[in-house]
Design an enzyme around this catalytic site. Structure first.
Site, short mmCIF file in Angstrom:
data_model
loop_
_atom_site.label_atom_id
_atom_site.label_comp_id
_atom_site.label_asym_id
_atom_site.label_seq_id
_atom_site.Cartn_x
_atom_site.Cartn_y
_atom_site.Cartn_z
N CYS A 110 0.87 -1.26 0.01
CA CYS A 110 0.03 -0.01 -0.11
C CYS A 110 0.90 1.20 -0.05
CB CYS A 110 -1.03 -0.05 1.21
SG CYS A 110 -2.39 1.30 0.99
N HIS A 217 -3.82 -5.04 0.09
CA HIS A 217 -3.44 -5.48 1.61
C HIS A 217 -3.51 -6.83 1.75
CE1 HIS A 217 -2.58 -1.42 3.82
NE2 HIS A 217 -3.71 -1.14 3.16
N GLU A 219 -1.82 -8.90 3.85
CA GLU A 219 -1.93 -9.08 5.19
C GLU A 219 -3.57 -9.11 5.77
OE1 GLU A 219 -1.39 -6.18 4.25
OE2 GLU A 219 -2.12 -4.81 5.53
#
Ligand code: MN
Length: 242
Positions: A110, A217, A219
């Site tokens: 990001c 993202h 994660e």
């Protein structure tokens, strides 16, 4: 020995004054699940202290956060520029220059992909909605979870990203929580993924073992979507062989 992965921090203002340096637990959990030993990199430390910490790292994870100050890529602030953090820019640009020079593995997420692009000489759209006519809704939408699938990306065959994620028909569904994006790609970097509106969502430095950036993202997706796990697994595996 587990590979030590430095994760950059955000500056968090506390109610009533004061500051906290921290980062979302999802980054830490994704690194731990991939077999890495995460360490959070504090802000506002001397370059000497940063270097001492950097020398212990096997990999660098550039995390999400506020906008990169536009003077860092030679632009004046746009009216829709968000918050910036000069201290964070300084720490992240410094460690990114060191890491890329040393061929240390870098996973840039990001803000991280934007920071990576700026560190290597590229520029950013300061606000997609006002600078890219017809762009999709890339910023976080109220009410959605952080893992919410917002759009797809087309992954470029032959890239590290493609080999790692092996997307079905070259297409991956991803989340999206950004109002900025890569504009001019840094010299030496290649585009590895784009959203259907053309917004750049993946970059890498192909002469390095693992310098990979993604605009989404992963994660926040790994808990519910096994497709993103190889990204962290390959990152940590590359860090193992510093
Ligand atoms: Mn997006």
């Amino acid at each position: 020995m587990l590979p030590v992965i430095g994760i950059t921090c955000s500056r968090i203002s506390l109610p009533g004054g004061g500051e906290r340096f921290g980062q979302n637990a999802a980054y830490v959990r994704a690194v731990v699940d991939a077999g890495g030993a995460p360490v959070l990199l504090a802000l506002d430390i001397s370059e000497k202290a940063l270097r001492a910490i950097y020398d212990t790292l096997d990999g660098l994870l550039l995390s999400g956060g506020v906008d990169v100050a536009p003077h860092r890529y030679g632009e004046m602030p746009h009216p829709r520029l968000g918050d910036v953090d000069a201290g964070r820019d300084e720490v992240e640009l410094t460690v990114t220059h060191w890491a890329v020079a040393d061929d240390l593995p870098v996973l840039a997420i990001c803000r991280g992909i934007q920071l990576l692009n700026v560190a290597l000489g590229g520029t950013l759209y300061q606000d997609i909605a006002s600078q890219v006519p017809g762009a999709l809704a890339h910023p976080y939408q109220e009410g959605n979870s952080r893992g919410h699938i917002a759009h797809t990306v087309d992954v470029v065959p032959g890239s590290h990203l493609y080999r790692i994620l092996q997307p079905e028909n070259g297409v991956l569904p991803v989340n999206s929580m950004h109002h900025q994006a890569v504009k001019d790609v840094a010299p030496g970097c290649v585009i590895t993924a784009r959203a259907p509106d053309g917004i750049i969502e993946g970059l890498e430095e192909p002469t390095r073992r693992f310098v990979v950036g993604v605009q989404w993202h992963p994660e926040e997706m790994v808990a519910n979507d096994a497709r993103m796990r190889p990204l962290f697994a390959h990152f940590v595996a590359a860090a193992r062989w510093k």
